[in-house]
Design an enzyme around this catalytic site. Structure first.
Site, PDB file in Angstrom:
ATOM      1  N   LYS A  37     -57.469 -59.363 -83.842  1.00 56.31           N
ATOM      2  CA  LYS A  37     -57.566 -58.030 -84.435  1.00 56.31           C
ATOM      3  C   LYS A  37     -59.006 -57.710 -84.847  1.00 56.31           C
ATOM      4  O   LYS A  37     -59.253 -57.063 -85.856  1.00 56.31           O
ATOM      5  CB  LYS A  37     -56.636 -57.914 -85.640  1.00 56.31           C
ATOM      6  CG  LYS A  37     -55.186 -58.199 -85.288  1.00 56.31           C
ATOM      7  CD  LYS A  37     -54.232 -57.465 -86.165  1.00 56.31           C
ATOM      8  CE  LYS A  37     -52.785 -57.701 -85.855  1.00 56.31           C
ATOM      9  NZ  LYS A  37     -52.375 -57.447 -84.512  1.00 56.31           N
ATOM     10  N   CYS A  38     -59.961 -58.152 -84.050  1.00 51.81           N
ATOM     11  CA  CYS A  38     -61.381 -58.018 -84.354  1.00 51.81           C
ATOM     12  C   CYS A  38     -62.015 -57.040 -83.369  1.00 51.81           C
ATOM     13  O   CYS A  38     -61.546 -56.897 -82.239  1.00 51.81           O
ATOM     14  CB  CYS A  38     -62.034 -59.398 -84.221  1.00 51.81           C
ATOM     15  SG  CYS A  38     -63.821 -59.431 -84.412  1.00 51.81           S
ATOM     16  N   GLY A  39     -63.079 -56.386 -83.789  1.00 55.11           N
ATOM     17  CA  GLY A  39     -63.815 -55.525 -82.871  1.00 55.11           C
ATOM     18  C   GLY A  39     -64.355 -56.289 -81.667  1.00 55.11           C
ATOM     19  O   GLY A  39     -64.599 -55.706 -80.609  1.00 55.11           O
TER      20      GLY A  39
END
Length: 162
Positions: A37-39
């Site tokens: 769920k990270c950029g």
């Protein structure tokens, strides 16, 4: 304690099997802490491309999911396995979720981040997708910032060095 190498470590993979780093002797290894769920999560695609392109050249990517940054890896090991396979077609080895910083840092990341153990340099895991490059003797050789693409020439050139 003296300089150690990666081959002393055994960890659990995402499905609970033991993964013995001594099985990677003679290969160059990229260890990367991951999060879904990270950029930077789209780096999974480039990690898989890199692994696919160079796996026959004695190179392997090893992923370590970690929830140390912004709670960006809240999933269970089984959910992570499904996410990686379905969204990015990941075939490189993925280990069970670990901690990569703080008091509960796992042993392999203690080795990667402490010069007293790795004989190369002290470092801190800055964010998800930081890359540690291990030479074919199991020694830490480079630390690559999280934002650097896995397919950057600083990495591909290193893989191809003899």
């Amino acid at each position: 304690m003296g300089k150690e190498n990666i081959y002393q470590f055994k960890v659990a993979d995402l499905i609970g099997n033991e993964f013995d780093f001594s099985s990677l002797k003679g290969k160059k290894v990229m260890i990367v802490n991951t999060a879904s769920k990270c950029g930077l999560t789209p780096q999974y695609k480039d990690l898989e491309l890199l692994f696919d392109q160079y796996k026959d050249s004695n190179f392997v990517v090893v992923g370590f999911p970690a929830n140390n940054f912004g709670a960006q890896e809240p999933a269970t090991n089984s959910e992570i396995a499904t996410f990686c396979r379905f969204n990015y077609g990941v075939t490189f080895p993925m280990m069970a979720k670990v901690s990569v910083k703080g008091d509960d840092m796992c042993a392999i990341y203690q080795f990667l981040t402490q010069k007293s153990r790795n004989g190369f340099q002290d470092s801190e895991v800055e964010w998800n997708f930081q890359k540690y490059l291990i030479n074919q003797n199991g020694e830490l050789e480079k630390v690559i910032k999280p934002q650097t693409s896995p397919t950057d020439s600083s990495i591909t050139d290193w893989i191809m060095e003899l």
